[in-house]
Design an enzyme around this catalytic site. Sequence first.
Site, short mmCIF file in Angstrom:
data_model
loop_
_atom_site.label_atom_id
_atom_site.label_comp_id
_atom_site.label_asym_id
_atom_site.label_seq_id
_atom_site.Cartn_x
_atom_site.Cartn_y
_atom_site.Cartn_z
N HIS A 153 0.82 -1.23 0.00
CA HIS A 153 0.00 0.00 0.00
C HIS A 153 0.85 1.27 0.00
O HIS A 153 0.31 2.37 -0.14
CB HIS A 153 -0.92 0.05 1.22
CG HIS A 153 -1.91 -1.07 1.29
ND1 HIS A 153 -2.77 -1.35 0.25
CD2 HIS A 153 -2.18 -1.97 2.27
CE1 HIS A 153 -3.53 -2.39 0.60
NE2 HIS A 153 -3.19 -2.79 1.82
N ASP B 169 -2.63 -10.90 -1.38
CA ASP B 169 -3.14 -10.31 -0.15
C ASP B 169 -4.66 -10.06 -0.30
O ASP B 169 -5.15 -9.85 -1.40
CB ASP B 169 -2.43 -8.97 0.06
CG ASP B 169 -2.60 -8.39 1.45
OD1 ASP B 169 -1.69 -8.57 2.28
OD2 ASP B 169 -3.65 -7.76 1.70
N HIS C 48 -6.16 -7.51 0.40
CA HIS C 48 -6.37 -6.11 -0.01
C HIS C 48 -5.69 -5.85 -1.36
O HIS C 48 -4.66 -6.44 -1.66
CB HIS C 48 -5.80 -5.15 1.03
CG HIS C 48 -6.42 -5.31 2.39
ND1 HIS C 48 -5.89 -6.16 3.34
CD2 HIS C 48 -7.52 -4.73 2.93
CE1 HIS C 48 -6.66 -6.10 4.43
NE2 HIS C 48 -7.65 -5.24 4.21
N ASP D 162 -3.91 -12.43 4.91
CA ASP D 162 -5.10 -11.92 5.62
C ASP D 162 -6.40 -12.36 4.96
O ASP D 162 -7.49 -12.06 5.47
CB ASP D 162 -5.04 -10.39 5.80
CG ASP D 162 -4.62 -9.65 4.55
OD1 ASP D 162 -4.44 -10.29 3.49
OD2 ASP D 162 -4.47 -8.41 4.63
ZN LIG Z 1 -3.98 -6.98 3.41
#
Ligand SMILES: [Zn+2]
Length: 364
Positions: free
Chosen positions: A127, A164, A166, A252
């Site tokens: 990120h 991931d 995200h 995650d």
């Molecule tokens: Zn994540």
Amino acid sequence: MGGSTVFLYHDDFMKYQFGAKHPFQPVRERMTLDTLRSLGVFDDDNRVIVPEPVDAETLQTVHLAGYIERVRTMSQRRGLLDYGDTPAGPGLYEGALAAVGATVDAARGIARGEFEHAFNPAGGLHHAHPARASGFCVFNDIAVAVRVLQREFGIGRVAVIDIDAHHGDGTQEIFYDEDVLTISLHRYGGGFFPGTGEADEIGEMEGRGRNINVPLPGGTDDNLFLHAYRSIAVPALRAYRPEMIIQQFGVDGHYRDPLADMGYTTRGYAEAARLTHDLAHELCDGKHLVVGGGGYGLDATRRAWSIMYCTISEASHVDGGLITGLHDREAPLSDRATAEEVMDIIEEVKQRSLPLVESVIRYA
Ligand SMILES: [Zn+2]
Ligand SMILES: [Zn+2]
């Protein structure tokens, strides 16, 4: 020295933390190392190496000098690096330099042929943007490693595959108009962080067709995730023919993770590791660099990363029963994502992205 795998670990990884109540806890990295040690994984061909922190010049191939300085000073006097998720405090800067340095050392070692595969559990900070922290990510180690491969080794064709839960938004932004293949399979919709990662974000200019997003609904399970992986990521990598594969292995998406509400299990992660490892051997002499990422259930993260490491290092001397013992013992309660919904998304991404990856190659 070919055929070997390394695990990168530096004590400064433990400084990359945001406080005792924050979901991101670097101790998961030490727990993974301890688990692998207790399995007896490490030997002459499969060893732990201590990375160097990244130097300023290398870090500045991605991050602005003013931003790096801001992180350094904020980590001395505390303060927020983003809108609240990513607070700075003593040691964070050193921890971030160690995390990036480990991915850079891993990339250099693989490029030089010192080892084939590597895992940096402190990396995968996808990120982070050139001038801003986001979502527990300060510096984007993946992007810095790609720059090192391009500049120091003349390696132009790097593929980044991000599993991931995200969206890998920082990595996407940095390479959006460049010929670097970035693939992200992630949860999307309903305001889920970071909010980007739709299928129509395909890249621009030199990067057109080089950015592939697979936006999945919450609750997506192993079977649907692996179907997406086999239908999109595998053929895209084959078409692109990378010289090295960097895999962001955030876990995650595990069904017990407290943040993401996806439905993957350790068996799905083992298969994603095996598929990518085998593709690296098929396409690029085994050059496979794995970095960490999300993972907020400490025990599930430790187990999923240890299983992944045993998979890529093909640790045949390790008692198979011990590895089996690391897998989830129960199945997730339910998967709320319907097969039809995910199949539609996979079909849409396939139709949009695969012809582009293939066609750009043909005319290049
Ligand atoms: Zn994540
Ligand atoms: Zn291998």
